[in-house]
Design an enzyme around this catalytic site. Structure first.
Site, short mmCIF file in Angstrom:
data_model
loop_
_atom_site.label_atom_id
_atom_site.label_comp_id
_atom_site.label_asym_id
_atom_site.label_seq_id
_atom_site.Cartn_x
_atom_site.Cartn_y
_atom_site.Cartn_z
N HIS A 28 -12.24 -5.04 6.69
CA HIS A 28 -12.85 -4.83 5.29
C HIS A 28 -14.08 -3.73 5.39
O HIS A 28 -14.84 -3.73 4.55
CB HIS A 28 -13.10 -6.09 4.51
CG HIS A 28 -12.14 -7.02 4.44
ND1 HIS A 28 -11.47 -7.80 5.37
CD2 HIS A 28 -11.46 -7.13 3.19
CE1 HIS A 28 -10.58 -8.44 4.64
NE2 HIS A 28 -10.30 -8.20 3.45
N GLU A 35 0.72 -1.36 -0.08
CA GLU A 35 0.16 0.21 0.03
C GLU A 35 1.03 1.21 0.09
O GLU A 35 0.44 2.43 -0.82
CB GLU A 35 -0.97 0.15 1.21
CG GLU A 35 -2.34 -0.93 0.93
CD GLU A 35 -1.87 -2.40 1.34
OE1 GLU A 35 -2.56 -3.26 0.72
OE2 GLU A 35 -1.00 -2.61 1.75
#
Length: 817
Positions: A617, A550
């Site tokens: 999530h 990321e």
């Protein structure tokens, strides 16, 4: 002096010791004694490589099984042969480059090293002298020294540098270097002019003017190819990776160079940067400056690697270790690495071994050396109690790059015995002239602290809402903003997911600079939600898979944006952005404020619960960035707005986090029929009043706008008329719209999916009560999720999230208050 053959065999022993007999046999068939200049060494290269291949040919692996599943032993052996031959060929290329350095280039290197030390000494003098004062109190500044590492000046000697690479319309068109705190030399090499000396001195002393108008203490000059450094050391490495991505996409033949110390190479961002550059063969050069200590941490405590160049093998790129105090070796290594990067061969890793001959920073000299050193051309001596390693210090004290290189050049007839003193005097005069200019320069205007956070003319300043002249001028009962219900919902229309994909396609079609970068976005996949799959046939070359990293995704987007591209980065789930927090908060958000750079990038952030996806999530990360000046945040709730806000985000000159609620992706209830032609961009910072009502204001964003609308419909049947304000953009916030609905309705209920503590809802509530207190008939209420992580099981998530019934009950209690 060693011969070329000796140096070649020494290189083989260093990198591939068991290949020494093969290299010796190959040398027997090649006469290296006559290879003394660039042409003769170039002529030798193919003959030696052929002889080495032949010498390696007697190794047999017939009958051996696969070395790794699917890789035959013969394939592995050939790969190793190719690597060895390429490495030896690279060595000969560097030897040829070293012999090709002209007398002018070598004189410049010597003068550049002398100027580096002169600037270094003047920075130390500023720190000790107290000659600059603020409010009659001495201001020392904070600075870092390059003592012992001046030879890095030579790294820039054959880069694309200087005035010929400046373009009045397109800006800097040369190579880009990313220096860190010990790389004064390479910064001076990129622009060896008085202005660079003043910039460096001014960085420490925080006066008005370059590099950062006193906003930060690091050096840099983007308009001359010097990426401003940051205190978090590995930030720049990922910016360099993104700049290299831009260069590769342009096909410009430019190279980006990353510098970092051996300590900084332990950081994960450095690994992500070199790994992704290697995977894509981006035009980069990575340098580790092994100066024996990271502040006070020794090399053995930093890494178990034999030499740091050994790490290159893990990335599938060449790595070399050289004497970082030998300017000819440094110049040859960087020229070789830059040339192969320009040719499309990808990055190389160069380890420069030297020693930091001073403390980590000015204040650390007395600890490193045992006492505060005197300022001069010679290295200081160690005193009792120094934390520097005495044996290493003694070894490197004999390898002063200025002294040794001057001796070499004098022996070669390139300079005379008096030239060094003349060069020193010229450097001192230049540095002192620029130091006096810094002393005489004004301090920054105090009010400038509130400027240049975003593009445009916005200025942050303190305003007291209780000042009578402003408070009494407020309309305490204004009309509602105009209603903006948006397109009607149509179950035959486009989904929220469709709208985002169409918005990305609009951007890709309208601007060749736009590209998408993220995990699993390209290839034959097209994003974890298949959102991008319809675009792959048309834009597959511009929808680019990243490694699972990321920070790498975000850093590449930042660097590419700085270099003129318009990247759209993707976090597979917004939760994972935590791994890239440094890049957003300490890099993207601060660049414009620190040195005026523009970072026009979008980061797509799939977010939200209502899907039973658990704590990694589903969470709300928007509040993490809401309080970070320099970032913009959008959170559309409808397909129409998602497409139009995407257009605005891509066109925006600042970094924009684009929050897409996953629960809305395929929600049939909010489909809208979108036009085939691209819409006008929806300006950031404009909320939408989705429903009007005088009794109560419901304020929300994202998926909970629709929950608020359903609650408002239920309340209407009971005679309670509620306005529903969809914020759409969280930063910049549409403060006038928020205050208008709050003052008009007198009662405010903030509805959010996020947990309450530290949330955007709490910030809104504080803002409303402070600005609209006299218009309120009840406390500002917030309905949000529990202050826990997001649970996975359906009944747990249902209890965790605020329900429509809870919102309705809160509204009734607020009306009854």
């Amino acid at each position: 002096m060693s011969t070329l053959a000796d140096r070649l065999l020494t290189f083989v022993v260093e990198r591939y010791p068991f290949a020494l007999p093969a290299a010796q046999r190959a040398l027997e068939s090649c006469d290296l004694t006559r290879a003394a200049d660039q042409k003769s060494i170039e002529d030798l290269r193919p003959r030696f490589c052929q002889a080495l291949v032949k010498s390696l040919g007697d190794i047999s692996v017939n009958g051996l099984p696969d070395t790794t599943p699917g890789t035959a032993a013969t394939t592995r052996l050939q790969s190793a042969r190719d690597e060895l031959v390429a490495a030896c060929d690279g060595f000969l290329i560097r030897e040829a480059i070293a012999t090709s350095l002209t007398a002018d280039e070598r004189r410049e290197i010597l003068r550049g090293m002398i100027l580096t030390r002169a600037v270094d000494n003047r920075l130390k003098q500023f720190f000790l002298s107290g000659e600059i004062k603020f409010d009659d109190v001495p201001f020392q500044g904070k600075g870092f020294r390059s003592l012992g590492q001046e030879a890095v000046y030579a790294a820039g000697i054959r880069l694309k540098r200087g005035a010929q690479w400046r373009d009045a319309e397109r800006g800097w068109q040369g190579d880009i270097v990313g220096p860190i705190i010990r790389d004064l030399g390479v910064a001076l090499a990129m622009r060896p002019e008085p202005a660079t000396v003043r910039m460096v001195l001014n960085a420490q002393m925080a006066k008005a003017g370059p590099p950062m108008d006193g906003r930060d203490l690091h050096i840099g000059d983007w308009e001359w190819g010097i990426l401003p450094a940051t205190a978090p050391l590995s930030i720049s490495t990922l910016s360099i990776a993104g700049i290299a991505m831009a260069f590769a996409r342009e096909g410009s033949g430019r190279v980006a160079l990353s510098f970092i110390g051996e300590g900084g190479s332990s950081l994960g961002e450095w690994h992500e940067a070199i790994n992704l550059c290697a995977a894509r063969k981006l035009p980069t050069v990575f340098c580790i400056e092994n100066n024996q200590t990271a502040l006070s941490t020794s090399v053995s405590e930093q890494s178990a690697a034999r030499v740091f160049a050994d790490k290159a093998a893990g990335y599938g790129i060449p790595g070399i270790t050289i004497d970082g105090t030998d300017p000819d070796l440094v110049a040859a290594a960087f020229t070789w690495a830059a040339d192969r990067a320009r040719a499309g061969s990808g990055p190389a890793l160069i380890e420069l071994v030297s020693m930091r001959m001073s403390g980590h920073a000015h204040h650390d000299d007395m600890l490193f050396l045992g006492k505060e050193p005197s300022i001069g051309w010679d290295y200081p001596k160690l005193s009792r109690g120094a934390y520097a390693d005495a044996d290493s210090f003694s070894f490197w004290a004999a390898r002063d790059p200025i002294v040794n290189y001057a001796t070499r050049l004098e022996s070669a007839g390139i300079i005379t015995g008096s030239d060094v003193e003349r060069f020193k005097q010229e450097a001192l005069e230049l540095v002192e002239s620029e130091a006096r200019a810094v002393i005489d320069a004004p301090w920054p205007e105090p009010a400038d602290a509130g400027t240049r956070v975003y593009a445009g003319d916005s200025i942050e300043q303190r305003v007291d809402p209780l000042e009578p002249e402003s408070r009494l001028a407020v309309d305490l009962s204004p009309a509602l903003p105009p209603e903006d219900p948006g397109l009607p919902f149509d179950r035959k229309g486009h989904t929220f997911l469709d709208a985002i994909a169409i918005g990305i396609a609009d951007a890709l079609r309208s601007d060749r600079r736009v590209f998408v970068y993220g995990e699993d976005v390209g290839g034959r996949y097209g994003n974890s939600f298949l959102l991008l799959r319809p675009l792959l046939a048309e834009f597959g070359d511009r929808i680019i898979n990243s490694p699972i990293a990321e920070s790498g995704v975000l850093g590449v987007c930042i660097g590419a944006a700085l270099a003129g591209q318009r990247p759209i980065g993707e976090m597979q789930f917004n939760d994972f952005v935590a791994s890239g927090f440094n890049q957003l908060v300490n890099n993207a958000a601060k660049i414009r404020y620190r040195w005026g750079g523009s970072v026009p990038m979008v980061v797509r952030m799939p977010w939200g619960g209502l899907r039973h996806a658990g704590p990694y999530h589903s969470q709300n990360t928007e509040a993490w960035f809401y309080r970070t000046p320099g970032l913009k945040i959008v959170a559309p709730s409808t397909p129409e707005d998602a497409r139009a806000l995407m257009a605005a985000a891509v066109a925006d000159p600042d970094p924009v986090l684009f929050y897409e609620h996953i629960a809305l992706y395929r929600d049939p209830a909010i489909r809208q029929a979108l036009l085939s032609s691209p819409p006008a961009p929806l300006p950031l910072g404009q909320a939408a009043l989705r429903r009007t009502g005088d009794d109560l204001a419901l304020i929300s964003y994202g998926a909970y706008v629709h929950v608020a609308l359903r609650a408002a419909a239920t309340l209407a049947a009971e005679g309670i008329q509620a306005s529903v304000l969809d914020l759409r953009t969280l930063s910049p916030l549409d403060r006038p719209a928020v205050l208008a609905v709050a003052r008009h309705c007198s009662r405010v209920l903030i509805v959010q999916e996020d947990t309450r503590t530290g949330s955007i809802g709490e910030s809104l509530a504080a803002f409303i009560q402070e600005q609209a207190f006299e218009s309120l008939d009840a406390p500002v209420r917030i309905v949000g999720s529990l202050d826990t992580p997001v649970p996975y099981s359906p009944p747990l998530e249902e209890y965790f999230l605020p329900s429509q019934q809870e919102i309705e009950r809160a509204a009734r209690l607020l009306i009854a208050y």
